[in-house]
Write an enzyme that holds these catalytic residues in place. Structure first.
Site, PDB file in Angstrom:
ATOM      1  N   ASP A  83      -0.930  -1.114 -17.296  1.00  0.00           N
ATOM      2  CA  ASP A  83       0.068  -1.482 -16.296  1.00  0.00           C
ATOM      3  C   ASP A  83      -0.488  -2.640 -15.448  1.00  0.00           C
ATOM      4  OD1 ASP A  83       2.414  -1.204 -14.809  1.00  0.00           O
ATOM      5  OD2 ASP A  83       1.569   0.322 -13.465  1.00  0.00           O
ATOM      6  N   HIS A  84       0.318  -3.649 -15.213  1.00  0.00           N
ATOM      7  CA  HIS A  84      -0.063  -4.786 -14.353  1.00  0.00           C
ATOM      8  C   HIS A  84      -1.446  -5.373 -14.651  1.00  0.00           C
ATOM      9  CE1 HIS A  84       3.485  -4.666 -11.820  1.00  0.00           C
ATOM     10  NE2 HIS A  84       3.374  -3.359 -11.796  1.00  0.00           N
ATOM     11  N   HIS A 198       7.174  -1.418  -5.457  1.00  0.00           N
ATOM     12  CA  HIS A 198       6.320  -0.250  -5.674  1.00  0.00           C
ATOM     13  C   HIS A 198       6.234   0.628  -4.423  1.00  0.00           C
ATOM     14  CE1 HIS A 198       4.467  -2.985  -8.848  1.00  0.00           C
ATOM     15  NE2 HIS A 198       4.975  -1.969  -9.512  1.00  0.00           N
ATOM     16  N   HIS A 232      10.329  -2.043 -12.989  1.00  0.00           N
ATOM     17  CA  HIS A 232       9.189  -1.511 -12.233  1.00  0.00           C
ATOM     18  C   HIS A 232       9.716  -0.906 -10.932  1.00  0.00           C
ATOM     19  CE1 HIS A 232       5.433  -3.037 -14.206  1.00  0.00           C
ATOM     20  NE2 HIS A 232       6.382  -3.506 -14.985  1.00  0.00           N
ATOM     21  N   GLY A 233       8.818  -0.269 -10.214  1.00  0.00           N
ATOM     22  CA  GLY A 233       9.177   0.264  -8.900  1.00  0.00           C
ATOM     23  C   GLY A 233      10.403   1.149  -8.965  1.00  0.00           C
ATOM     24  N   SER A 234      10.456   2.020  -9.989  1.00  0.00           N
ATOM     25  CA  SER A 234      11.703   2.760 -10.226  1.00  0.00           C
ATOM     26  C   SER A 234      11.635   4.236  -9.873  1.00  0.00           C
ATOM     27  CB  SER A 234      12.145   2.566 -11.675  1.00  0.00           C
ATOM     28  OG  SER A 234      12.554   1.233 -11.839  1.00  0.00           O
ATOM     29  N   SER A 235      10.752   4.579  -8.967  1.00  0.00           N
ATOM     30  CA  SER A 235      10.792   5.954  -8.470  1.00  0.00           C
ATOM     31  C   SER A 235      12.043   6.138  -7.625  1.00  0.00           C
ATOM     32  CB  SER A 235       9.538   6.256  -7.628  1.00  0.00           C
ATOM     33  OG  SER A 235       8.470   6.609  -8.482  1.00  0.00           O
ATOM     34  N   ASN A 275       9.388   2.282 -15.032  1.00  0.00           N
ATOM     35  CA  ASN A 275       8.082   2.675 -14.485  1.00  0.00           C
ATOM     36  C   ASN A 275       8.229   3.641 -13.312  1.00  0.00           C
ATOM     37  OD1 ASN A 275       7.160   0.792 -16.312  1.00  0.00           O
ATOM     38  ND2 ASN A 275       5.829  -0.236 -14.851  1.00  0.00           N
TER      39      ASN A 275
HETATM   40  P1  13P Z   1       6.967   3.337  -8.309  1.00  0.00           P
HETATM   41  O1  13P Z   1       6.012   3.063  -7.198  1.00  0.00           O
HETATM   42  O2  13P Z   1       8.383   3.149  -7.881  1.00  0.00           O
HETATM   43  O3  13P Z   1       6.766   4.678  -8.941  1.00  0.00           O
HETATM   44  O4  13P Z   1       6.714   2.229  -9.440  1.00  0.00           O
HETATM   45  C1  13P Z   1       5.657   2.355 -10.334  1.00  0.00           C
HETATM   46  C2  13P Z   1       5.446   1.102 -11.113  1.00  0.00           C
HETATM   47  O5  13P Z   1       6.275   0.207 -11.179  1.00  0.00           O
HETATM   48  C3  13P Z   1       4.171   0.995 -11.835  1.00  0.00           C
HETATM   49  O6  13P Z   1       4.026  -0.250 -12.473  1.00  0.00           O
HETATM   50  O1  G3H Z   2       1.696  -0.621 -10.105  1.00  0.00           O
HETATM   51  C1  G3H Z   2       1.896   0.355  -9.426  1.00  0.00           C
HETATM   52  C2  G3H Z   2       1.508   1.715  -9.795  1.00  0.00           C
HETATM   53  O2  G3H Z   2       2.141   2.619  -8.941  1.00  0.00           O
HETATM   54  C3  G3H Z   2       0.017   1.912  -9.844  1.00  0.00           C
HETATM   55  O3  G3H Z   2      -0.510   1.970  -8.578  1.00  0.00           O
HETATM   56  O4  G3H Z   2      -2.469   0.396  -8.550  1.00  0.00           O
HETATM   57  O5  G3H Z   2      -2.307   2.338  -6.955  1.00  0.00           O
HETATM   58  O6  G3H Z   2      -2.778   2.734  -9.379  1.00  0.00           O
HETATM   59  P1  G3H Z   2      -2.110   1.842  -8.341  1.00  0.00           P
HETATM   60 ZN    ZN Z   3       4.829  -1.940 -11.520  1.00  0.00          ZN
END
Ligand code: 13P
Ligand code: G3H
Ligand code: ZN
Length: 365
Positions: A83-84, A198, A232-235, A275
């Site tokens: 991720d990222h 996020h 992304h950021g889909s919580s 995500n």
């Molecule tokens: P959330 O913070 O919305 O769960 O997003 C996670 C994310 O995009 C991880 O790459």
């Molecule tokens: O990219 C965002 C995810 O929620 C991961 O977060 O970098 O704190 O592990 P983190």
């Molecule tokens: Zn992300």
């Protein structure tokens, strides 16, 4: 089933019109929660690790936990995704560790916080595609900078994400530029900026179409129908999870996430990877607080970690059903990395996805 690359899973999801949640992990209990949820719902899964997660687990623990997951749940197709990734080095080290998919997030410079130029993003992403595709590994790129359209700012959290004010042009992915980006980089999946960010503090009220622009996904997907769109950021930051934390001594202010029904609209419009990290963090934290508040004498960590694991499993099962991946574990085609490499080189995924460095890097005859 051994780990599979992400591309065939997302191709299958597109053919059947469902989405797959990509769930972040940092420890054994989170991996167990995901695998149990996958088994309970018969779902294929994408398990992803941020740079922070790799550092926290020293890579080696993560690698072996993933091996255990694959061994213990042979019926579940699993993608292991970086991720990222902030640089080619991060992506290459992930590939060496056995990740079957990497994200090269070139929307930011390699410091993980400065918005980059478009040409930098194209060049760095293309470089990773050449390397990854030559060994069959899938690649996700990002175009546009994640951040809030309510605040017009980036979403720096835990050291990752843009800092300070951003323009509308940066915060919303341009569909024309998306066409050019995909043609020039050959990515398998594209993360887009549509107002999600996020963490837990995404919106100050239930989001409307001006701050969560699902319409933009429709426009982008029309232009790049063969590239899988990633949210992304889909919580969803459910109120009940916040309430549990606050009921047991936490202090999380009122906040809103991405409603599940908006994600479902996104899936109808071409989103294939969603995500989710924060919802699981909230669920685990609430469960731990509850056990320790109700049993102040408890110090057997298994008691609160079991509760945390169960709470995360519940969230994962819900998302797997809501996004439509439930029930599909048995149907996902098993494709090896070697086969994928051959297919990329043969042009099965189009001219742009052909690795230009394949002859130099691998695949001896
Ligand atoms: P959330 O913070 O919305 O769960 O997003 C996670 C994310 O995009 C991880 O790459
Ligand atoms: O990219 C965002 C995810 O929620 C991961 O977060 O970098 O704190 O592990 P983190
Ligand atoms: Zn992300």
């Amino acid at each position: 089933m051994p780990l599979i690359p992400m591309r065939p899973l997302l191709d299958f999801a597109a053919a059947k019109n469902f989405g797959v949640c990509a769930l972040n992990v940092n420890n054994m209990e989170q991996i167990q929660a995901i695998m149990e949820a996958a088994r309970a719902t018969s779902s294929p899964v994408i398990i992803q690790a941020s740079r922070g997660a790799r550092k926290y687990t020293n890579d080696a623990f993560l690698e072996h936990l993933m091996k255990a997951a694959v061994e213990l749940y042979p019926e579940i197709p699993v993608v292991m995704h970086q991720d990222h990734g902030n640089s080619p080095e991060t992506c290459i080290s992930a590939i060496r560790r056995g990740f079957t998919s990497v994200m090269m997030d070139g929307s930011l410079e390699d410091d993980g916080k400065t918005p980059s130029s478009y040409e930098y993003n194209v060049a760095v992403t293309r470089y990773v595609v050449d390397i990854a595709h030559s060994v069959g590994v899938s690649v996700e790129g990002e175009l546009g900078v994640l951040g809030s359209l309510e605040r017009m700012s980036g979403d720096k959290e835990d050291g990752h994400g843009a800092e300070g004010k951003l323009t509308l042009k940066e915060l919303l992915t341009d569909p024309d530029q998306a066409v050019d980006f995909v043609q020039r980089t050959g990515v398998d999946a594209l993360a887009v900026a549509i107002g999600t960010s996020h963490g837990a503090y995404k919106f100050s009220k239930k989001p409307t179409g001006d701050v969560l622009v699902i319409e933009r996904i429709i426009e982008i997907h029309k232009r790049i129908p063969n590239c899988h769109i990633v949210m992304h950021g889909s919580s969803s930051v459910p109120k009940n999870l916040i309430d549990i934390i606050n009921q047991y001594g936490g202090k999380i202010p009122e906040t809103y996430g991405v409603p599940v029904e908006e994600i479902q609209r996104g899936i109808q419009a071409g989103v294939r990877k969603i995500n989710v990290d924060t919802d699981n963090r909230l669920a685990m934290t609430g469960a731990i607080r509850k056990v320790l508040t109700e049993n102040p004498a408890e110090f057997d960590l298994r008691e609160y970690m079991k509760a945390a694991r169960a709470a995360m499993q519940k969230v994962c099962e819900e998302r797997m059903r809501q996004f439509g991946q439930a029930g599909h574990a048995k149907e996902v085609p098993f494709v090896t990395l070697d086969q994928m490499a051959k297919d990329y080189i043969a042009g099965k995924f189009g001219e742009a996805a052909k690795p230009r460095s394949a002859l130099k890097i691998g695949n001896p005859k």
